[in-house]
Scaffold this active site. Structure first.
Site, PDB file in Angstrom:
ATOM      1  N   HIS A  47      -6.425   6.154   5.924  1.00 16.78           N
ATOM      2  CA  HIS A  47      -7.305   5.021   6.077  1.00 16.78           C
ATOM      3  C   HIS A  47      -7.183   4.395   7.454  1.00 16.78           C
ATOM      4  O   HIS A  47      -8.108   3.802   7.972  1.00 16.78           O
ATOM      5  CB  HIS A  47      -6.921   4.046   4.965  1.00 16.78           C
ATOM      6  CG  HIS A  47      -7.362   2.661   5.126  1.00 16.78           C
ATOM      7  ND1 HIS A  47      -8.673   2.301   5.059  1.00 16.78           N
ATOM      8  CD2 HIS A  47      -6.663   1.533   5.345  1.00 16.78           C
ATOM      9  CE1 HIS A  47      -8.760   0.997   5.229  1.00 16.78           C
ATOM     10  NE2 HIS A  47      -7.566   0.516   5.415  1.00 16.78           N
ATOM     11  N   ARG A  76       0.790  -1.226   0.000  1.00 17.81           N
ATOM     12  CA  ARG A  76       0.000   0.000   0.000  1.00 17.81           C
ATOM     13  C   ARG A  76       0.823   1.277   0.000  1.00 17.81           C
ATOM     14  O   ARG A  76       0.563   2.190  -0.773  1.00 17.81           O
ATOM     15  CB  ARG A  76      -0.876   0.024   1.264  1.00 17.81           C
ATOM     16  CG  ARG A  76      -1.968  -0.969   1.214  1.00 17.81           C
ATOM     17  CD  ARG A  76      -2.750  -0.932   2.489  1.00 17.81           C
ATOM     18  NE  ARG A  76      -3.826  -1.910   2.389  1.00 17.81           N
ATOM     19  CZ  ARG A  76      -4.685  -2.171   3.350  1.00 17.81           C
ATOM     20  NH1 ARG A  76      -4.588  -1.550   4.505  1.00 17.81           N
ATOM     21  NH2 ARG A  76      -5.632  -3.049   3.175  1.00 17.81           N
TER      22      ARG A  76
HETATM   23  C1  LIG Z   1     -12.878   1.701   4.854  1.00 15.75           C
HETATM   24  C2  LIG Z   1     -12.022   0.868   5.757  1.00 15.75           C
HETATM   25  C3  LIG Z   1     -11.751  -0.452   5.422  1.00 15.75           C
HETATM   26  C4  LIG Z   1     -10.986  -1.258   6.263  1.00 15.75           C
HETATM   27  N1  LIG Z   1     -10.739  -2.545   5.884  1.00 15.75           N
HETATM   28  C5  LIG Z   1     -10.009  -3.341   6.701  1.00 15.75           C
HETATM   29  C6  LIG Z   1      -9.779  -4.708   6.356  1.00 15.75           C
HETATM   30  O1  LIG Z   1     -10.228  -5.199   5.312  1.00 15.75           O
HETATM   31  N2  LIG Z   1      -9.070  -5.477   7.206  1.00 15.75           N
HETATM   32  C7  LIG Z   1      -8.578  -4.970   8.372  1.00 15.75           C
HETATM   33  O2  LIG Z   1      -7.970  -5.729   9.103  1.00 15.75           O
HETATM   34  N3  LIG Z   1      -8.785  -3.696   8.723  1.00 15.75           N
HETATM   35  C8  LIG Z   1      -9.476  -2.860   7.922  1.00 15.75           C
HETATM   36  N4  LIG Z   1      -9.690  -1.543   8.289  1.00 15.75           N
HETATM   37  C9  LIG Z   1      -9.222  -1.066   9.590  1.00 15.75           C
HETATM   38  C10 LIG Z   1     -10.152  -1.533  10.707  1.00 15.75           C
HETATM   39  O3  LIG Z   1     -11.483  -1.493  10.255  1.00 15.75           O
HETATM   40  C11 LIG Z   1     -10.095  -0.682  11.964  1.00 15.75           C
HETATM   41  O4  LIG Z   1      -8.790  -0.456  12.308  1.00 15.75           O
HETATM   42  C12 LIG Z   1     -10.748  -1.397  13.132  1.00 15.75           C
HETATM   43  O5  LIG Z   1     -12.021  -1.799  12.784  1.00 15.75           O
HETATM   44  C13 LIG Z   1     -10.799  -0.545  14.380  1.00 15.75           C
HETATM   45  O6  LIG Z   1     -11.599  -1.186  15.364  1.00 15.75           O
HETATM   46  P1  LIG Z   1     -11.734  -0.611  16.810  1.00 15.75           P
HETATM   47  O7  LIG Z   1     -12.543  -1.575  17.576  1.00 15.75           O
HETATM   48  O8  LIG Z   1     -10.412  -0.302  17.355  1.00 15.75           O
HETATM   49  O9  LIG Z   1     -12.473   0.783  16.703  1.00 15.75           O
HETATM   50  P2  LIG Z   1     -13.786   1.261  15.928  1.00 15.75           P
HETATM   51  O10 LIG Z   1     -14.455   0.193  15.224  1.00 15.75           O
HETATM   52  O11 LIG Z   1     -13.390   2.472  15.191  1.00 15.75           O
HETATM   53  O12 LIG Z   1     -14.763   1.663  17.089  1.00 15.75           O
HETATM   54  C14 LIG Z   1     -14.638   2.834  17.824  1.00 15.75           C
HETATM   55  C15 LIG Z   1     -15.727   2.860  18.845  1.00 15.75           C
HETATM   56  O13 LIG Z   1     -15.453   3.854  19.797  1.00 15.75           O
HETATM   57  C16 LIG Z   1     -16.570   4.658  20.000  1.00 15.75           C
HETATM   58  N5  LIG Z   1     -16.070   5.978  20.354  1.00 15.75           N
HETATM   59  C17 LIG Z   1     -15.086   6.681  19.759  1.00 15.75           C
HETATM   60  N6  LIG Z   1     -14.901   7.826  20.416  1.00 15.75           N
HETATM   61  C18 LIG Z   1     -15.761   7.847  21.436  1.00 15.75           C
HETATM   62  C19 LIG Z   1     -16.037   8.776  22.475  1.00 15.75           C
HETATM   63  N7  LIG Z   1     -15.374   9.899  22.591  1.00 15.75           N
HETATM   64  N8  LIG Z   1     -17.020   8.471  23.349  1.00 15.75           N
HETATM   65  C20 LIG Z   1     -17.711   7.315  23.246  1.00 15.75           C
HETATM   66  N9  LIG Z   1     -17.465   6.404  22.294  1.00 15.75           N
HETATM   67  C21 LIG Z   1     -16.520   6.671  21.406  1.00 15.75           C
HETATM   68  C22 LIG Z   1     -17.336   4.601  18.738  1.00 15.75           C
HETATM   69  O14 LIG Z   1     -18.686   4.838  19.005  1.00 15.75           O
HETATM   70  C23 LIG Z   1     -17.095   3.184  18.303  1.00 15.75           C
HETATM   71  O15 LIG Z   1     -18.037   2.344  18.919  1.00 15.75           O
HETATM   72  C24 LIG Z   1     -10.466  -0.729   7.461  1.00 15.75           C
HETATM   73  C25 LIG Z   1     -10.727   0.596   7.800  1.00 15.75           C
HETATM   74  C26 LIG Z   1     -11.480   1.404   6.946  1.00 15.75           C
HETATM   75  C27 LIG Z   1     -11.679   2.842   7.296  1.00 15.75           C
END
Ligand SMILES: Cc1cc2nc3c(=O)[nH]c(=O)nc-3n(C[C@H](O)[C@H](O)[C@H](O)COP(=O)(O)OP(=O)(O)OC[C@H]3O[C@@H](n4cnc5c(N)ncnc54)[C@H](O)[C@@H]3O)c2cc1C
Ligand code: HEM
Ligand code: HEM
Ligand code: SF4
Ligand code: F3S
Ligand code: FES
Lengths: 248, 247, 657
Positions: free
Chosen positions: C424, C353
């Site tokens: 991303h 990438r």
């Molecule tokens: C378009 C796209 C495609 C992707 N494709 C892939 C892929 O194919 N494979 C891969 O491995 N990764 C991929 N990624 C990366 C991956 O999706 C993310 O890194 C991962 O899902 C993050 O998960 P998380 O649980 O850390 O946070 P998130 O899923 O971002 O969740 C954040 C949570 O925190 C909450 N939150 C945030 N701030 C606050 C606040 N201040 N107060 C209360 N709640 C809050 C939100 O409500 C949410 O529930 C992709 C990302 C994008 C943008």
């Protein structure tokens, strides 16, 4: 292009709402519908008025946050989510009516924002497979026929947007509920709880105040993910089975 | 269903649950089964009516025969009464469920002040059939018709065109009058629309639809066929009589 | 400039503090470390768990999985998300897939190889222990998800299917068509809802965390004991307390002008924790995805990603002549430059990438970009359609083509698509130890919100893996160890500290309400937070000049630019955005400083003066083989280095030629 929008404005859950008309002068075809609302809000803010509240998050058609009724049709004229609808679906001079989802199960919070907590509670009632973390067997121990897996996937693509309820003349959430019943009911992992699940979810569906299904099919037609209508029949079949087996 | 005021969502609100055996889906089973029983009756009834074309004797004989089937095992009019009871139960169950669900669905759809959405566009839905709009008012038309019809041809209470003890004469006398035919025609249109949607719907309610849309389902076509057969089949005698085609 | 002058130049903006170390990771053979850590962790008697409470902010893969699992174990969990439902967390948008070292393909994969690939892919800027554990639990993740009913793609025999994903030679990616993130999140969400119904998890949706509450215990140790959150519906500022706080609040890619992140993705939770003393690790490490749909106008609110799989069959090119504005179909073959195939003959259009993204940017910098503003390159399927037939292309990529057509209004079957890279994912985040505990006692961080496992660059399909590893397996094993130590004596509710931040947050919201300004979150009015340091990796799709502006603006200006409008205390989306943007701007400053101080190129962090002759990232392991953990400091941010040691994988230059 120039368009006029009639937007439902309602201060809060208890207030009385009404349709308010706004003119927008430079709408661009490539804008998404929500970007058009962003522009409207900027215009309102600069004029010292309160911006229109609406939900959105991913703006990619997958999170299910967005959704308004556009000219009487949930998510508007194309089969997609509101965030993926573009202004090129409209033409210069159009008058566009924008309203929130309506239904007893979806009380209005403000303007175009509704409370869809009922959907979460329907899932909480049984839309899962009871497996605690750590107790799972090796993934490939249980083969799943590809066809079943594909069908389950199709049902599992529901984004929980609520358009089905907004489209259903009865305000029924059967398509949403049945999509989950179908997703889990098609997989071998979902069999042990198949009967109790459908019983519980239907009970919660009703408790939330949603209507009954008359098999009109507007839900499927409005569903941005094309959840097929036969999931409802499957739910009916499963519940019939559960009742016959004395599970309720 | 009262709307609890929105207070953010702190935890699962346990609303009052009704057992699944009395859920909306269960009521729909009842509607579907009672509806199908009535469809079955209508098909037979229509078949019987077509005997009008076989002449007075045959028809009266047939009417008589209906009352004596099963004798001496069953008392006179025995089977008829069984049928009547089943039909009565069906119609009561069907109508009760209809009223109950109708009222619920109005609230559920968030209808206030007579309308749900203010937009004047999109009123006819995305794909819904015209028939699906007619279920409820059509049902009421059918209900009124049944009362009128029983008074007319069964109980011999009202007798447009002249009373008679011969069922054949009652039918023929009645259908020589244009407004009787018209009233039957309206009723049959209501029945036709009702079944256009209802027949498909009943099988779906009972879990038998395997297609992704209504239009792709064979039950949809079966419903169109059944409603056409019933409507046309029932209307043949009255119109033939009115137009003097019946010999 | 030499390395030395660069380093001192950045000292203008920061101070250097003491080195730090990860004390939680056991030493010994790497494959036994996780087992040992679990074994040494103290357990909590099931009967006592109910009395122990944990706040989990975020319901994405990390937070959702952690809340469900801790709920199952019997702890009292309070879960928060800003969306109306936990099912809508940003994880839902992930398309491609999730890695696991199952070796179902028998193609030589193993836990060790996944570990190796992760460390190498991260350009030797991640911890070996963490990366190894990630690879280890990856296999359990798949088991867990399948048992929950996640409908992964299957082969005709009914067994799970795999595909290969950027930068590796084995097929280890599990997927559910183009909606893997959705399916995984729905799995975690259902498990979470099950616990909500069981009463172990208290769900607070439409609540936004605004601050962290630290309270000293009887011994004077400051512990994370709660959060301040705003009920987004009523506008009420509330205090929530618990025995430990876990942040799984996702990434902060929205610090850039436009990104593929959800509109609401923000840094508020982790940034406020940082301001309360938590170290921010490697904030400048950002991942740029090469295949996004380019910007079409200045009203645009976000960017949309298209799956990388398009690069398998599409060919990327630009016109040879700068400023060539002919229709692509009118440009003859010999006037096109298939630059990836030319520069990287071995990997061609399939280079990793960061390399593909950089190459596209260079082409556009040279004026060869296509489409509005010259910010795009062609991704052409004409050859593929000729070779495989339209039917096959449709079957393989139909849904992506439809999405492209819907957004751009162009038909990708007859015209080449235009693509451009976009921000991303962020590798940076709050610093944590092996237990995922930050330097603040009792504050744990999981998922994209922490900095831990990906180093300077993340391999495709590894973020979902990390989120679920943290949520299902790591946090539920390490948190109890903390809780069992009897952390919790004084109830924090009555501690005066609990109310002070509330007042701060309240007045913050009020001042936001007062200031007026545009409410739109779109860039034309947005104070551009594109600020990855004057020399850092190129950043947002606005061209290099604006993108590289180093702009550590004074706090006052940042405050000015908060755009809060809407008066009532109730649902006020303008206020939400203003608060989020304010925190992002503050973070932007630190990102610049981090980028400025790291005078090397590594992974997604690229500096023009540090590249090989072929234009590849050139690391300086002698100076920068460390994690940069930043604390706030009184005037300037303070840098703490955590040295990185490699016992198992030999540090060498990445090469994809
Ligand atoms: C378009 C796209 C495609 C992707 N494709 C892939 C892929 O194919 N494979 C891969 O491995 N990764 C991929 N990624 C990366 C991956 O999706 C993310 O890194 C991962 O899902 C993050 O998960 P998380 O649980 O850390 O946070 P998130 O899923 O971002 O969740 C954040 C949570 O925190 C909450 N939150 C945030 N701030 C606050 C606040 N201040 N107060 C209360 N709640 C809050 C939100 O409500 C949410 O529930 C992709 C990302 C994008 C943008
Ligand atoms: C043109 C159409 C119709 C004609 C000519 C017709 C004719 C008749 C006649 C002649 C009888 C009396 C039979 C007898 O007493 O032996 C009868 C009875 C009856 N009809 Fe019809 N009918 C028609 C339509 C319908 C419809 C549409 C319905 C229902 C929706 C219906 C329901 C009944 C019922 C319930 C009875 C009473 C049966 C009984 O004696 O228990 N009819 N009809
Ligand atoms: C007494 C007068 C009647 C009324 C008021 C009535 C009303 C209705 C209504 C409102 C529905 C829609 C049910 C729903 O889904 O909510 C319905 C369905 C149906 N009706 Fe009737 N109806 C009547 C008579 C009949 C008759 C005489 C027949 C048969 C000949 C019939 C057959 C059906 C069938 C098959 C359905 C479909 C059931 C389902 O959806 O599962 N109805 N009716
Ligand atoms: S079934 Fe379709 S319309 Fe209904 S919530 Fe799911 S995705 Fe939305
Ligand atoms: S529109 Fe409504 S009536 Fe049933 S088929 Fe769909 S839920
Ligand atoms: S904003 Fe996520 S589906 Fe529209």
């Amino acid at each position: 292009m120039r368009i006029t929008v009639n937007v439902w404005r309602q201060k809060n859950a208890d207030a009385k709402g009404s349709m308010v008309s706004y003119a927008l002068d430079d709408v661009v075809e490539d804008m998404s519908f929500l970007e058009m609302l962003d522009v409207l809000n900027e215009q309102l803010t600069l004029a010292g008025e309160e911006p229109v509240a609406f939900d959105s998050d991913c703006r990619e058609g997958i999170c299910g946050s967005c959704g308004v009724v556009i000219n009487g049709v949930p998510h508007g004229p194309e089969v997609t989510t509101t965030c993926q609808l573009h202004m090129r679906s409209f033409k210069d001079g159009d008058v566009i009516d924008i309203e929130p989802w309506r239904g007893a199960g979806f009380p209005i919070v403000k303007d175009l924002v509704v409370d869809r907590g009922a959907f979460d509670r329907i899932i909480a009632a049984g839309g899962y497979i009871s497996v605690n973390t750590g107790s799972a067997p090796e993934a490939n121990n249980l083969p799943v026929p590809k066809e079943d897996a594909d069908h389950a996937f199709e049902a599992a693509t529901c984004i929980g947007c609520g358009a089905c309820v907004a489209a259903c003349p009865n305000g029924s959430a059967m398509l949403f509920t049945a999509a989950k019943v179908t997703h889990l009911g098609l997989l071998p992992q979902g069999q042990p709880e198949r009967e109790s699940r459908v019983v519980s979810m239907v009970e919660q569906h009703d408790a939330e105040g949603f209507g009954s299904c008359t098999n009109i099919g507007e839900c499927t037609a409005a569903c941005p993910k094309g959840i097929p209508l036969d999931v409802i029949s499957r739910l009916n079949r499963d519940l019939l089975g559960a009742l016959a087996a004395g599970k309720a | 269903m009262p709307d609890p005021p929105y207070r953010g969502r702190v935890s699962t609100t346990q609303l009052k649950r009704v057992p699944a055996s009395r859920s909306t889906v269960a009521w729909k089973y009842a509607m579907a089964v009672s509806g199908l029983i009535m469809v079955g009756y209508l098909l037979l009834h229509m078949y019987g009516n077509l005997k009008v074309f076989a002449g007075k004797e045959a028809f009266d004989e047939y009417a008589h025969h209906l009352r004596t089937i099963g004798e001496p095992l069953l008392p006179h009019e025995g089977l008829l009464w069984i049928v009547r009871v089943v039909l009565l139960v069906s119609v009561v169950v069907h109508a009760t469920a209809a009223v109950k669900l109708w009222r619920r669905n109005r609230t559920a759809a968030g209808i206030s002040g007579g309308k749900r959405y203010h937009s004047k566009q999109g009123r006819t839905g995305i794909q819904r059939s015209y028939a699906s709009f007619t279920l409820r008012w059509g049902g009421i038309v059918i209900a009124l018709f049944i009362v009128y019809h029983l008074l007319h041809l069964t109980a011999n209470v009202i007798h447009p065109g002249g009373a008679s003890d011969s069922p054949y004469d009652r039918v023929v006398n009645g259908f020589e009058i244009w407004w009787v035919v018209l009233s039957y025609t309206i009723a049959m249109a209501a029945v036709g629309f009702h079944l256009w949607h209802g027949f498909w719907s009943a099988f779906t309610t009972l879990g038998q639809n395997h297609s992704s849309t209504r239009k792709a389902s064979r039950w949809n076509y079966a419903a169109i066929a059944v409603s056409l057969i019933i409507t046309i089949g029932f209307l043949l005698p009255p119109w033939s009589i009115l137009l003097g085609l019946e010999g | 400039m030499t390395q030395d002058t660069l380093n001192t130049a950045s000292l203008e903006f920061h101070d250097v503090g003491e080195d730090i170390h990860d004390d939680a990771a056991p030493s010994g053979p790497i494959e036994r470390r996780w087992d040992e850590r679990k074994f040494s962790a103290k357990l909590v008697n099931p009967a006592n768990r109910r009395k122990m409470s944990v706040i989990i902010v975020g319901t994405g893969l990390a937070g959702g999985a952690a809340a469900a699992t801790l709920g199952e174990a019997g702890y009292h969990v309070k879960s928060f998300c800003y969306q109306d439902s936990p099912r809508r967390a940003h994880s839902i948008a992930a398309q491609g897939g999730i890695n696991a070292a199952k070796n179902y393909r028998n193609d030589g994969d193993s836990i060790y190889r996944l570990f190796y690939d992760t460390v190498k892919g991260g350009d030797f800027r991640s911890r070996e222990s963490n990366s190894y554990r990630l690879a280890q639990v990856s296999v359990n993740i798949i088991d867990q998800c399948v048992a929950q009913g996640v409908p992964f793609a299957r082969e005709y025999g009914g067994l799970l299917d795999n595909r290969s994903f950027g930068g590796v030679q084995v097929s280890r990616t599990f997927y559910a068509r183009g909606q893997t993130g959705q399916q995984l999140l729905i799995g975690a969400y259902q498990a979470l809802e099950r616990q909500i119904a069981a009463g172990t998890v208290e769900m607070h949706s439409r609540h936004e965390m605004l601050d962290l509450i630290m309270v000293p215990d009887a011994d004077g140790t400051e512990r994370a004991r709660g959060i301040i959150a705003r009920d987004l519906v009523t506008g009420e500022i509330e205090t929530h307390t618990a025995d430990a706080v876990v942040l799984c609040s996702g990434g902060y890619g929205n610090v850039y002008f436009l990104s593929t992140n959800a509109m609401g993705s923000n840094v508020t939770a982790t940034w406020r924790a940082h301001r309360r003393g938590a170290y921010m690790g490697n904030p400048c490490y950002t991942q740029i995805h090469p295949t996004c749909i380019p910007v079409s106008g200045d009203y645009q609110s976000k960017l949309t990603l298209m799956s990388e799989s398009l690069r398998n069959d599409g060919r990327i090119w630009v016109p040879k002549k700068a400023g060539d504005d002919r229709h692509p179909r009118d440009i003859p073959e010999d006037e096109r430059d298939y630059y990836l195939e030319r520069i990287y003959p071995a990997f061609g259009n399939l280079v990793p990438r960061d390399i593909a993204s950089r190459a596209a940017k260079y082409q556009c910098d040279d004026g060869k970009g296509v489409g509005p503003g010259g910010l795009g390159v062609y991704l052409d399927f004409a050859d593929a359609i000729e070779r495989m037939g339209r039917k096959t292309v449709e079957a393989k990529y139909g849904n992506l083509f439809d999405m492209y057509a819907r957004i751009t209004g162009e038909d990708p079957y007859t015209e080449p698509m235009r693509i451009y890279p976009a921000v991303h994912y962020v590798m940076g985040g709050l610093w944590v130890d092996y237990d995922l505990q930050s330097n603040l006692t009792g504050l744990f961080v999981g998922g994209e919100a922490n900095f831990s496992d990906q180093g300077a660059n993340r391999l495709g399909a590894s973020a979902l893996m990390q989120g679920l590893a943290d949520g299902y397996f790591v946090l539920p094993s390490t948190l109890p160890d903390y809780l069992s130590a009897g952390a919790v004596r004084a109830r924090p509710d009555d501690h005066p500290r609990s109310s002070r931040p509330v007042r701060r947050s309240r007045s913050g919201s009020r001042s936001c309400c007062r200031s007026t300004g545009p409410a739109r979150s779109t860039p034309s009015t947005a104070s551009s937070a594109t600020s990855c340091g004057s020399t850092a990796a190129w950043s947002a799709p606005r061209g290099p000049d604006q993108g590289h502006r180093h702009d550590p603006g004074p706090q006052e200006r940042v405050l000015d630019q908060r755009q809060g409008h809407g008066r009532g205390p109730d649902l006020n989306q303008a206020l939400e955005r203003a608060g989020r943007r304010g925190r992002l701007l503050e973070l932007g400053e630190l990102m610049c400083i981090d980028a400025l101080h790291r005078a090397e190129s590594c992974g997604g962090h690229f500096r023009a003066e540090s590249q090989t002759e072929d234009g590849e990232a050139l690391r300086h392991d002698d100076q920068f083989a460390y994690v940069a953990a930043w604390s706030s400091g009184d005037e300037k941010p303070v840098l703490h280095k955590e040295p990185l040691e490699y016992e198992y994988v030999e540090m060498k230059a990445r090469s994809y030629k």
